[in-house]
Design a protein around this motif. Structure first.
Motif, mmCIF file in Angstrom:
data_model
loop_
_atom_site.group_PDB
_atom_site.id
_atom_site.type_symbol
_atom_site.label_atom_id
_atom_site.label_comp_id
_atom_site.label_asym_id
_atom_site.label_seq_id
_atom_site.Cartn_x
_atom_site.Cartn_y
_atom_site.Cartn_z
ATOM 1 N N GLY A 67 -5.002 -17.017 -14.802
ATOM 2 C CA GLY A 67 -4.616 -16.153 -15.908
ATOM 3 C C GLY A 67 -3.116 -15.942 -15.896
ATOM 4 N N SER A 68 -2.662 -15.079 -16.777
ATOM 5 C CA SER A 68 -1.233 -14.779 -16.883
ATOM 6 C C SER A 68 -1.032 -13.275 -16.954
ATOM 7 C CB SER A 68 -0.639 -15.428 -18.141
ATOM 8 O OG SER A 68 -0.749 -16.829 -18.060
ATOM 9 N N GLY A 69 0.098 -12.815 -16.470
ATOM 10 C CA GLY A 69 0.403 -11.392 -16.520
ATOM 11 C C GLY A 69 1.519 -11.016 -15.560
ATOM 12 N N ARG A 70 1.915 -9.764 -15.638
ATOM 13 C CA ARG A 70 2.997 -9.238 -14.819
ATOM 14 C C ARG A 70 2.461 -8.740 -13.482
ATOM 15 N NH1 ARG A 70 7.920 -8.765 -15.555
ATOM 16 N NH2 ARG A 70 7.792 -9.120 -17.787
ATOM 17 N N MET A 71 3.216 -8.996 -12.437
ATOM 18 C CA MET A 71 2.896 -8.477 -11.111
ATOM 19 C C MET A 71 3.343 -7.024 -11.016
ATOM 20 S SD MET A 71 3.820 -11.579 -8.496
ATOM 21 C CE MET A 71 2.914 -10.800 -7.161
ATOM 22 N N LYS A 72 2.688 -6.284 -10.115
ATOM 23 C CA LYS A 72 3.066 -4.886 -9.850
ATOM 24 C C LYS A 72 2.916 -4.624 -8.359
ATOM 25 C CE LYS A 72 1.745 -2.807 -14.192
ATOM 26 N NZ LYS A 72 0.848 -3.463 -15.057
ATOM 27 N N LEU A 73 3.806 -3.787 -7.850
ATOM 28 C CA LEU A 73 3.724 -3.331 -6.465
ATOM 29 C C LEU A 73 3.505 -1.827 -6.504
ATOM 30 C CD1 LEU A 73 4.227 -3.696 -3.336
ATOM 31 C CD2 LEU A 73 6.576 -3.060 -3.836
ATOM 32 N N LEU A 74 2.505 -1.363 -5.765
ATOM 33 C CA LEU A 74 2.225 0.059 -5.626
ATOM 34 C C LEU A 74 2.173 0.356 -4.135
ATOM 35 C CD1 LEU A 74 -0.770 -0.336 -7.970
ATOM 36 C CD2 LEU A 74 1.207 0.989 -8.629
ATOM 37 N N TYR A 75 2.843 1.427 -3.735
ATOM 38 C CA TYR A 75 2.732 1.797 -2.325
ATOM 39 C C TYR A 75 2.918 3.297 -2.139
ATOM 40 C CZ TYR A 75 7.868 2.008 -1.673
ATOM 41 O OH TYR A 75 9.204 2.328 -1.749
ATOM 42 N N THR A 76 2.400 3.784 -1.020
ATOM 43 C CA THR A 76 2.516 5.188 -0.639
ATOM 44 C C THR A 76 3.327 5.233 0.650
ATOM 45 O OG1 THR A 76 0.354 5.640 -1.589
ATOM 46 C CG2 THR A 76 1.236 7.288 -0.067
ATOM 47 N N ASP A 77 4.387 6.044 0.639
ATOM 48 C CA ASP A 77 5.229 6.137 1.829
ATOM 49 C C ASP A 77 4.672 7.180 2.801
ATOM 50 O OD1 ASP A 77 6.081 8.678 0.891
ATOM 51 O OD2 ASP A 77 7.926 7.855 0.047
ATOM 52 N N SER A 78 5.345 7.352 3.912
ATOM 53 C CA SER A 78 4.860 8.265 4.954
ATOM 54 C C SER A 78 4.920 9.727 4.539
ATOM 55 C CB SER A 78 5.635 8.053 6.251
ATOM 56 O OG SER A 78 7.016 8.309 6.040
ATOM 57 N N ALA A 79 5.678 10.046 3.477
ATOM 58 C CA ALA A 79 5.715 11.412 2.941
ATOM 59 C C ALA A 79 4.646 11.599 1.857
ATOM 60 C CB ALA A 79 7.090 11.717 2.368
ATOM 61 N N HIS A 80 3.760 10.618 1.718
ATOM 62 C CA HIS A 80 2.659 10.617 0.751
ATOM 63 C C HIS A 80 3.135 10.598 -0.698
ATOM 64 C CE1 HIS A 80 -0.070 11.054 4.085
ATOM 65 N NE2 HIS A 80 0.629 12.091 4.505
ATOM 66 N N GLN A 81 4.302 10.009 -0.934
ATOM 67 C CA GLN A 81 4.806 9.827 -2.292
ATOM 68 C C GLN A 81 4.439 8.426 -2.768
ATOM 69 O OE1 GLN A 81 9.005 10.692 -2.277
ATOM 70 N NE2 GLN A 81 8.646 12.890 -2.409
ATOM 71 N N ASP A 82 3.979 8.348 -4.009
ATOM 72 C CA ASP A 82 3.608 7.065 -4.592
ATOM 73 C C ASP A 82 4.814 6.409 -5.243
ATOM 74 O OD1 ASP A 82 0.919 7.379 -3.873
ATOM 75 O OD2 ASP A 82 0.463 8.475 -5.709
ATOM 76 N N HIS A 83 4.894 5.088 -5.116
ATOM 77 C CA HIS A 83 5.985 4.304 -5.699
ATOM 78 C C HIS A 83 5.370 3.136 -6.458
ATOM 79 C CE1 HIS A 83 9.020 6.347 -3.168
ATOM 80 N NE2 HIS A 83 8.027 6.392 -2.298
#
Length: 119
Positions: A67-83
Motif C-alpha cells: 500500500g501507500s501512505g505516510r509513516m508516523k513515529l509515536l513514542y512516550t518518554d520517561s516523563a510519560h509525555q507523548d510525542h
C-alpha cells in the motif's frame, strides 16, 4: 545423464536472477539522555515498535511496504509525555534504508526509501 547438469545450472541461474523482494531496513535511534518507554512506527498497512529503548540504543526492523501512505513515529518518554512525528510518504514496493533519529530537540528521518523500477 547430460540433462541433469544442464537442469542444475538452469535452476541455479533462475534462483540467482529471478526474484527480488523489496523491503525497508529501518533503524530507530534514541539519542536523548532518557529512556523511551514505548515506541511505535506506523507505515502503510502495518506497524512495529518496542516497549523500551535505552539512551544511545538502536532498534532495527525490516519491513515490506504494502500500500501507500505516510509513516508516523509515536513514542512516550520517561516523563510519560507523548510525542509524534510525521515521516516520509511511502509507495508500495519502496526499498532502501531508513534512519529515524530521536534527539532532545527533534526527530530526523533520513533518507526516504523509494520504489525501484526495472525488475
Amino acid at each position: 545423464m547430460r540433462f541433469l547438469p544442464a537442469l542444475a545450472l538452469l535452476t541455479s541461474l533462475t534462483a540467482a536472477t529471478g526474484c527480488h523482494s523489496a523491503y525497508v531496513e529501518a533503524t530507530v535511534s534514541n539519542r536523548t539522555n532518557k529512556p523511551i518507554e514505548l515506541l511505535e512506527v506506523d507505515y502503510p498497512s502495518a506497524s512495529f515498535g518496542t516497549q523500551n529503548l535505552a539512551p544511545g540504543a538502536d532498534f532495527h526492523y525490516r519491513f515490506k511496504v504494502l500500500g501507500s501512505g505516510r509513516m508516523k513515529l509515536l513514542y512516550t518518554d520517561s516523563a510519560h509525555q507523548d510525542h509524534k512525528s510525521d515521516g516520509p510518504f511511502l509507495k508500495e514496493g519502496a526499498e532502501g534504508t531508513l534512519a529515524i533519529t530521536i534527539t532532545l530537540t527533534e526527530i530526523n528521518w533520513q533518507p526516504a526509501p523509494t520504489v525501484t523500477t526495472g525488475r
